[in-house]
Design an enzyme around this catalytic site. Structure first.
Site, PDB file in Angstrom:
ATOM      1  N   GLU A 191       0.794  -1.237   0.000  1.00  0.00           N
ATOM      2  CA  GLU A 191       0.000   0.000   0.000  1.00  0.00           C
ATOM      3  C   GLU A 191       0.828   1.289   0.000  1.00  0.00           C
ATOM      4  O   GLU A 191       0.703   2.123   0.905  1.00  0.00           O
ATOM      5  CB  GLU A 191      -0.982   0.000   1.181  1.00  0.00           C
ATOM      6  N   GLU A 204      -5.097  -9.057   1.160  1.00  0.00           N
ATOM      7  CA  GLU A 204      -5.750  -8.744   2.433  1.00  0.00           C
ATOM      8  C   GLU A 204      -7.235  -8.578   2.169  1.00  0.00           C
ATOM      9  O   GLU A 204      -7.629  -7.951   1.173  1.00  0.00           O
ATOM     10  CB  GLU A 204      -5.255  -7.415   3.039  1.00  0.00           C
TER      11      GLU A 204
HETATM   12  C1  BGC Z   1      -3.206  -2.492   6.031  1.00  0.00           C
HETATM   13  C2  BGC Z   1      -3.069  -3.148   7.372  1.00  0.00           C
HETATM   14  C3  BGC Z   1      -4.194  -2.701   8.269  1.00  0.00           C
HETATM   15  C4  BGC Z   1      -5.511  -3.068   7.608  1.00  0.00           C
HETATM   16  C5  BGC Z   1      -6.732  -2.713   8.401  1.00  0.00           C
HETATM   17  C6  BGC Z   1      -4.610  -2.579   5.495  1.00  0.00           C
HETATM   18  O1  BGC Z   1      -4.854  -1.634   4.537  1.00  0.00           O
HETATM   19  O2  BGC Z   1      -2.279  -3.055   5.135  1.00  0.00           O
HETATM   20  O3  BGC Z   1      -1.824  -2.831   7.887  1.00  0.00           O
HETATM   21  O4  BGC Z   1      -4.115  -3.249   9.541  1.00  0.00           O
HETATM   22  O5  BGC Z   1      -5.589  -2.360   6.416  1.00  0.00           O
HETATM   23  O6  BGC Z   1      -6.828  -1.349   8.569  1.00  0.00           O
END
Ligand code: BGC
Length: 490
Positions: free
Chosen positions: A207, A399
């Site tokens: 990111e 993610e």
């Molecule tokens: C990030 C994480 C973060 C998660 C939840 C993601 O965009 O990479 O580091 O904990 O979002 O906010």
């Protein structure tokens, strides 16, 4: 059929520390400094929670790996923390640099002696630690995805407290300083050299636009260095792009594994689709937040001045796979450009939607919102995946998850998002994996511990991992048996 990777993902700073005996502390990162800065705490920029009271994956990684295994997963994603490997500066190690006609670094020469010198500076205890972690994953049959930069920087490269006081006079200016590119290449080369036998996929950044947007354009959100400086933001964008491309080259010298980048591709929708200004705002958001990196690193189309004029720079077109982090959407409305230096920033998130919702409520479209206030919007993972797929590279959802301490929304969140992801695959997207954020609760940056993303809750006193049963069972079932029928969500 190609192997599909089902996994969980963690970053170093958010999961590693927390040993009650204070083993495994890394006090050499910018975020370590940032979260304990008295000004930040006093002004509620950060929570006051400290990462050393956290999850303790550093000591308990075998337990976490076993939990992931018991979920039926075959992949595990983690970060190797730069400040652990190089707690002190690497500036003194020589590396020859060549530039192109724009003055951008097009080559960083890493020689055998460069690596040997770096080896002299590296913390071998930490190298051994990460080798043990990766070996344990391999022993359990996981494919390993390793990220080299997940937001944090060594403090010798970025001192956010100094930068906030005075960017020009600060010694350690992070990604604003072009020297960070060369140091990142050294770190990447060294890690590839040391760990290539244990890593199946590399990611350079996680990111990079978040670093820009929160660090340099929104000083009130508690992200280092917390300054409002559009010119610095521009530099950070270009420097991270170059750093990615040059790290890509360096890793390839020592590793055959594919090298990608992880973005958070956020689909943006106009608040009023009949208002052409809102439509424009959504286009600008998409271009600024999603496409700058995608265009540059996949196609070599680089918007150097951030004025919609792309030039072709082939040495930046370096990418084998796209990681996409998806949580929610943005619904935007038009505003006059906030900064004259960045005319494309002419949008604002519409209240109640996407990232601009209220905790544990509903959005104006009647979608539930998480403990964080983020709107649950499964169709967004479809749209965001389709954006990634346009670039013709394999896509991994690196993610996806929800802050939901009581585990009310998460089971359905997982099912509905995987379902939308499969729809994207049916419609041609080359998606090869899904990683849930996260296996356990984590330290949520400026928000600390009150935001809970884990499939397993962590008791911060005992460090016990306590299943959020419905979600654990839901994810396990999807991974081992597939999605099942439409209403089967918990
Ligand atoms: C990030 C994480 C973060 C998660 C939840 C993601 O965009 O990479 O580091 O904990 O979002 O906010």
């Amino acid at each position: 059929m190609k192997e599909f990777y089902w996994g969980v993902v963690q970053s170093a700073f958010q999961f590693e520390m927390g040993d009650p005996l204070r083993r495994g502390i890394d006090a050499r990162s910018d975020w370590w400094q940032w979260v304990r800065d008295p000004f930040n705490i006093k002004n509620d920029l950060v929570s006051g929670d400290l990462p050393e009271d956290g999850i303790n994956n550093y000591e308990l990684y075998e337990i976490d790996h076993r939990l992931a295994k018991d979920l039926g997963l075959n992949a595990y994603q983690l970060t190797i923390e730069w400040s652990r490997i190089f707690p002190c500066p690497t500036f003194g190690v020589e590396a020859e640099v060549e530039r192109d006609s724009y003055g951008l670094i097009k080559r960083v020469k890493i020689k055998k002696e460069t690596l040997e010198e770096l080896d002299g500076l590296a913390n071998h205890f930490e190298v051994a630690h990460y080798r043990a972690v990766l070996k344990n994953l391999k022993k359990l049959g996981f494919s390993t995805f390793v990220t080299l930069n997940h937001q944090t920087l060594p403090v010798w490269l970025h001192n956010p407290i100094e930068v906030r006081k005075n960017l020009e006079e600060a010694g350690a200016r992070g990604w604003v300083d072009e020297r960070s590119i060369v140091e990142f290449v050294k770190f990447s080369a060294y890690v590839a050299w040391k760990f290539s036998d244990l890593v199946d996929f590399w990611a350079t950044f996680d990111e990079p636009m978040v670093t820009v947007e929160l660090g340099y354009l929104a000083p009130y959100v508690g992200w280092p260095p917390g300054i409002l400086n559009p010119n610095a933001a521009k530099k950070v964008i270009i420097h991270q792009m170059v750093a990615h491309a040059r790290a890509y080259d360096a890793i390839k010298e020592f590793s055959k594994a594919p090298v990608g980048i992880i973005l958070n591709i956020i689909p943006a929708y106009p608040l009023n689709p009949r208002d052409e200004r809102d439509v424009k705002a959504a286009e600008n958001y998409d271009y600024f937040h999603n496409r700058l990196f995608l265009n540059a690193l996949n196609d070599g189309r680089v918007d150097l001045e951030l004025n919609w004029e792309e030039v072709k720079i082939d040495h930046l077109a370096r990418n084998d796979w796209i990681g996409n982090n998806y949580y929610t959407r943005e619904v935007v409305r038009w505003i006059e450009p906030k900064f004259k230096e960045l005319p494309m920033v002419s949008f604002v998130g519409a209240e109640g939607y996407g990232y601009s919702g209220n905790p544990m409520g509903v959005s104006p479209d009647n979608n539930p919102t998480s403990d964080f206030g983020w709107e649950v919007y499964p169709k967004g993972i479809y749209d965001s995946t389709m954006i990634a797929a346009e670039y013709g590279k394999p896509v991994y959802i690196t993610e996806n998850g929800i802050a939901d301490s009581k585990d009310i929304l998460r089971p359905r969140y997982i099912v509905s998002h995987v379902r939308e992801l499969f729809r994207a695959i049916e419609n041609g997207a080359d998606v090869r994996g899904y990683f849930h954020w996260a296996l356990t609760d984590n330290y949520e940056w400026a928000m600390g511990f009150k935001i809970r993303f884990g499939l397993y809750e962590v008791d911060l006193i005992t460090k016990e991992r306590i299943p959020r049963r419905k979600s654990v069972e839901t994810y396990r079932r999807i991974v081992t048996e597939g999605l099942g029928d439409e209403n089967d969500s918990s």
